[in-house]
Design a protein around this motif. Structure first.
Motif, PDB file in Angstrom:
ATOM      1  N   VAL A 188      -5.703   0.621   5.786  1.00 46.16           N
ATOM      2  CA  VAL A 188      -6.160   1.784   5.021  1.00 46.16           C
ATOM      3  C   VAL A 188      -7.137   2.614   5.843  1.00 46.16           C
ATOM      4  O   VAL A 188      -7.053   3.856   5.894  1.00 46.16           O
ATOM      5  N   VAL A 216       0.876  -1.172   0.000  1.00 44.93           N
ATOM      6  CA  VAL A 216       0.000   0.000   0.000  1.00 44.93           C
ATOM      7  C   VAL A 216       0.914   1.223   0.000  1.00 44.93           C
ATOM      8  O   VAL A 216       1.744   1.389   0.892  1.00 44.93           O
ATOM      9  N   VAL A 231      -8.372   5.227  -1.418  1.00 42.03           N
ATOM     10  CA  VAL A 231      -7.731   4.391  -2.440  1.00 42.03           C
ATOM     11  C   VAL A 231      -8.197   4.805  -3.827  1.00 42.03           C
ATOM     12  O   VAL A 231      -9.391   4.743  -4.140  1.00 42.03           O
TER      13      VAL A 231
END
Length: 308
Positions: free
Chosen positions: A77, A40, A84
């Motif tokens: 996240v 990520v 995203v």
């Protein structure tokens, strides 16, 4: 020969080094069952993010999927307050199933892969006898990247490089001063990816790796896999161009193209097929979706006997 895409990526890395644009924040999730590193990456200013090479857990003996590995990404996240924008695949993996569709449901983001996925779909569509209902035009993905294409993740500039050899569709994503290189290259003590899958080419792989290693020496390289070299106890997925050029056991500076091709071809002839190749390719060539359910509402994975 001049390489406009490498020049653009090099200039981009220089902008990070000078402080003109931020350095990416990267968090890696390693799935030991498939030896896969998912990443990520996000912009520290805007909190915009991309997820690269996610893993859907798959129990091959039972034919069952689960989302534990992907859930860890979702938790991160949300905890970090990220948004995203992209679910990125460096290629259609043969060793794990992509969790991108499930992650899209949870977090959003467009699904992107290299434009040459259509070549992979054509080859494996025939191998798995996928039939006319399986589209071979890349339409399962939201975006098909071309070599040299540029875009942004928040304030992070991105340059996309086509790096075929492992498969025809491999792409590397240079995000800020980091390059996410998929399966082209491994840690210096482990070497390089195989090139014997349908559409693979050892000579192309050498040229792609040397292209990546023409980036500035300080460029951080984030890998998609690690298998631990014989004398190393820990998994690793971060190296640099400088370290690879100096120490990669297969392709350090001074190794010729002919020597590499001979080594890679000989070595590949000794390797077994990846344990999850059959389900992985059938799912990943569909953008991470299972084959279309049959009349009973169940999806089935095919195993072509004596074909591969």
């Amino acid at each position: 020969m001049p390489d406009a895409a490498i020049d653009a990526a090099t200039a981009q890395i220089g902008r990070v080094q000078s402080g003109e644009v931020p350095s990416p924040v990267v968090c890696t999730f390693f799935d030991e069952a498939t030896n896969t590193a998912s990443h990520v990456v996000h912009c520290p200013i805007t909190k915009r993010a991309a997820i690269l090479d996610s893993v859907l857990d798959y129990d091959a003996a039972a034919g069952r999927t689960s989302n534990g590995s992907a859930q860890a990404i979702v938790d991160y996240v949300r905890r970090e307050g990220l948004s995203v924008d992209w679910q990125l695949e460096t290629h259609a993996h043969a060793d794990h199933l992509s969790a991108a569709p499930w992650l899209q449901e949870q977090l959003g983001g467009k699904l992107g892969i290299g434009a040459n996925i259509v070549r992979v779909q054509n080859v494996f569509g025939k191998i798995f006898n996928a039939g006319t209902r399986f589209a071979r035009d890349g339409s399962q993905f939201d975006h098909l990247f071309q070599d040299g294409e540029t875009f942004s993740i928040g304030d992070l500039p991105v340059t996309v490089l086509h790096v075929p050899g492992h498969t025809p569709a491999d792409m590397a994503f240079v995000i800020g001063n980091c390059a996410f290189v998929g399966d082209t290259i491994f840690m210096p003590d482990f070497g390089t990816a195989r090139a014997d899958f349908p559409g693979g080419d050892a000579r192309q792989l050498f040229q792609s790796i040397r292209r990546l290693l023409s980036l500035p020496e300080e460029t951080r390289l984030f890998l998609c896999h690690d298998y631990k070299a014989p004398d190393r106890d820990d998994y690793a997925w971060l190296t640099t161009v400088a370290l690879e050029r100096a120490h990669n056991i297969h392709v350090h500076d001074g190794v010729s193209e002919e020597d590499f091709v001979a080594m890679r071809t000989t070595r590949d002839a000794t390797l077994a097929m990846p344990k999850l190749l059959m389900p992985s390719v059938q799912v990943n060539m569909r953008g991470g979706h299972m084959p279309e359910p049959e009349a009973d509402g169940i999806s089935y994975i095919k195993i072509p006997v004596n074909r591969l």
